[in-house]
Design an enzyme around this catalytic site. Sequence first.
Site, short mmCIF file in Angstrom:
data_model
loop_
_atom_site.label_atom_id
_atom_site.label_comp_id
_atom_site.label_asym_id
_atom_site.label_seq_id
_atom_site.Cartn_x
_atom_site.Cartn_y
_atom_site.Cartn_z
N CYS A 1 -10.03 -49.96 67.55
CA CYS A 1 -9.06 -48.85 67.64
C CYS A 1 -7.94 -48.97 66.60
CB CYS A 1 -8.49 -48.75 69.05
SG CYS A 1 -9.69 -48.07 70.20
N CYS B 1 -5.96 -40.23 80.69
CA CYS B 1 -6.86 -40.65 79.61
C CYS B 1 -6.71 -39.74 78.40
CB CYS B 1 -8.31 -40.59 80.08
SG CYS B 1 -8.62 -41.44 81.64
N HIS C 1 -7.44 -38.98 69.81
CA HIS C 1 -7.75 -40.35 69.38
C HIS C 1 -9.05 -40.39 68.60
CE1 HIS C 1 -7.97 -44.59 69.14
NE2 HIS C 1 -8.40 -44.88 70.34
#
Lengths: 391, 468
Positions: free
Chosen positions: A89, A210, A336
């Site tokens: 990430c 989330c 993301h």
Amino acid sequence: MSWNKVAVVGAGLIKMGELFDQSYEQMAAGAFDAAVASVDKGFEPTQVEAAFVATQRGTLWGQEGIGGNTVPVAIGLNGIPCTRIENACPSGSDAVRVGAMAVASGVHDVVLVIGVEKMRDKSTEEGLLSRAAAGHPIFTRGETAPVLFAPFATRHMHEFGTTREMLAAVAVKNHHNGVLDPYAHFRKEITIEDVLASPPVCHPLHLLDCCPQTDGAAAVLLVSAERAAEFTDKPVFVAGFGVATDHPYLHEKESFTEIKATRLAARRAYDMAGIGPDQIDSAEVHDCFTITEILDIEDLGFVAKGEGGRATLDGETALDGRLPVNTSGGLLAKGHPIGATGVAQITECWWQLRGEAGDRQVDMRNGFALQHNAGGRGSGVSVVNILTNRN
Amino acid sequence: MATRLLGVGAAAPAFRLPASEVAAAWGRGGGRGQAGVCAPDEDPLTLGWDAATRALDAAGVDPADIDGLWWGTTRPPFAEGPSHAVLATALGLSPHAGGALHAGSPHAGMEALVGAADAVSAGAARLALVVVSDALRPGLGTTAEARTGAGAAALVLGAEGGTAAFGARVTRSRPFLDRYRGDGETETRDLYDGRLFREEVFLPVVTEVAGALASFDVRSWSLPDPDGRLGAVVAKVVGASGNTASSVYNAIGDTGAAGALLGALSALDAPGLVAIVGTGGGRTTGITIDVETPIPGAAIVGDALGNGVTVSYMDVLRARGQLVPTGETIPMGVPPESAMFVRGAHEILQLLGGRCVDCGTISTPPSIHPTCIACGGPKLEPVSLARNGTVHTYVVNHTMPAPFVAPLPIAVIDLDDGARVMLQVIGDGADVEIGRRVTLVLRRYSYERGVPVYGYKARTVRTPEEVA
């Protein structure tokens, strides 16, 4: 340690979202164009000497996990040196760090750092949930992404009395910021009640705890500080960075109330910048899940350990708070797209430090912005970059 | 030399299927009783592991001292493959342990028992472990379907010690087809003609074998009871006052190769002669066991069979692999034939770790930890992990692709030896909380391309107060 000072003279991203109509290459070109267009005094693509491409799973054709290292070809820079950075990430954060080191070392004067990720070319089942079947056949069986962070929420709630409302406050704040960010995937206000009532994904995390699955790309242009004036009169500088590693498997963790790698990476970045957390004016941190941001602001030293949930609920990290966090909407609202995420966060820091963040602009009285990602199975790696507008 | 019996254990699957559910699904009324059915993470190997672990514990025998495993089941988890080796390894038997896998019909259970008893009496084994387990998969819509069950029994046999001795033995063969599976078939066919089976085959052969044992002073009988009625008929013919196997049939249905021995276990809790008759695949065998004092483990057999979660017919079809989603399921990341399983077989099946000689911290699994997770020390000595522990933190995963079934609890567990593991927890997570005590048990983690993969899961333990 002796290194040449590094300036950020351009930054840009594309509108994040489920970009079914854009290819990986088209997203990369869009981000590069945005970064080039952002340079105050103009920038010729041929000036790029080397590229560092952050991609966690991308490729030129799908998501097979290879590719990315030929992105310069797709964006019209055929022939230049290029290195793909895959560091989970924090891939985008780390590409910025590695790109900065390439300039700081004196090897290159002008470097492109570009992050690109296609999250939605494969179905949710194949692209994301298939993690449940990947890895060790026993010890990671059933381990989708929320499983990597939800145990921290369970334990944080147990030890510090953190509540689901406090977790929800992170999502509410970041979605509010996302409304103000034209590049955000989601631009819609939500309430604490919305978060609490959303379907359970991985107890104790629910759907609005989330981040979404988002396609996206972002790019920054790094140059040696001594050449910065060729491109802008408002340069932003790399003040410091830190990276740290930790055990990747959750059962190896010493603690489920901190991300140790973040604590270590932050200390290194602060030491290099010669500042402490109290001098950070705004921060873009890794909020893949609401609990992650609570851990981040504790491990980055913004609040005391255990206080992250309360501080968020009290508004300390809101746009008008003591230390605004994730002014861009964060991963929760902006999205993301893994390799692009860190580079997009740097773009937000760049805007804040130049006073160009529009309705999201916060008071940069000290002149420091912090950017952070953690990931790598159970946060096995964390990267912190600190930017400044101080010369 | 008489073979002695040192201890026994039993196991039943997690699910209970009411027969009325099955009857209703096929548009029939009624349906009495219920059947025990494996949850998706159970099969004859895990049931056998449960029963064997209890039997070894009851007998006070170290698995490493067992000289052989004799396992009888109609459903070895690998049709062709390492079924016996996987069970023996997971039980912690020595790699030098021998024994055999008996399959082919429900008579396999008696064959395993006889094989083990013979090995002990011949002096080829000092300590033998008998496992009989089954999880039948019936043809859909057959009359046998509603009471087709699953279960396991295990017996520890020895050349000396123990509180019972094996005695007489009778066997008869007669070639006929009762319930069977053709080559390549996955579901067991029901009887062609129930009356033909009963009158011409079952009653004549079984009463002949039982009758031969009836000349002894038999206190308790475990008689074959394939439909919940025939056992009582045989009992009447041989003058038995009852059939201990009936209570097992009532609790969990027809348990195939496990039925005869599982049906006898409760009778081993009192002195006297116990006669056991098992049948299937054209063979019938009867034996006697002379119990001197109660056999360790026999008293708690009822507990093992009593628990179970009542589920729907759909749950059962999905668990048995008879209800499958359209399209491809997500394959396991590491193929079960690959090198990782060669390196990892023992650490997965025996739950191994490495203890740091410098700081004492246990790192697991050893294959990915050349150094200590705490101090980085390079010297780790192999240890078996503790099998009990406490939940440190947990999640309940609700969002996974097929073949996963949600909700799936996953917990980080602090084992009693200080090691930390993260494992799936059996059940829906409702009873999982920080501080909850758990015990680790072998379960089937995945099943794809016809290949099972086994590992440990945590099972929550109720405190005495909660049980009360």
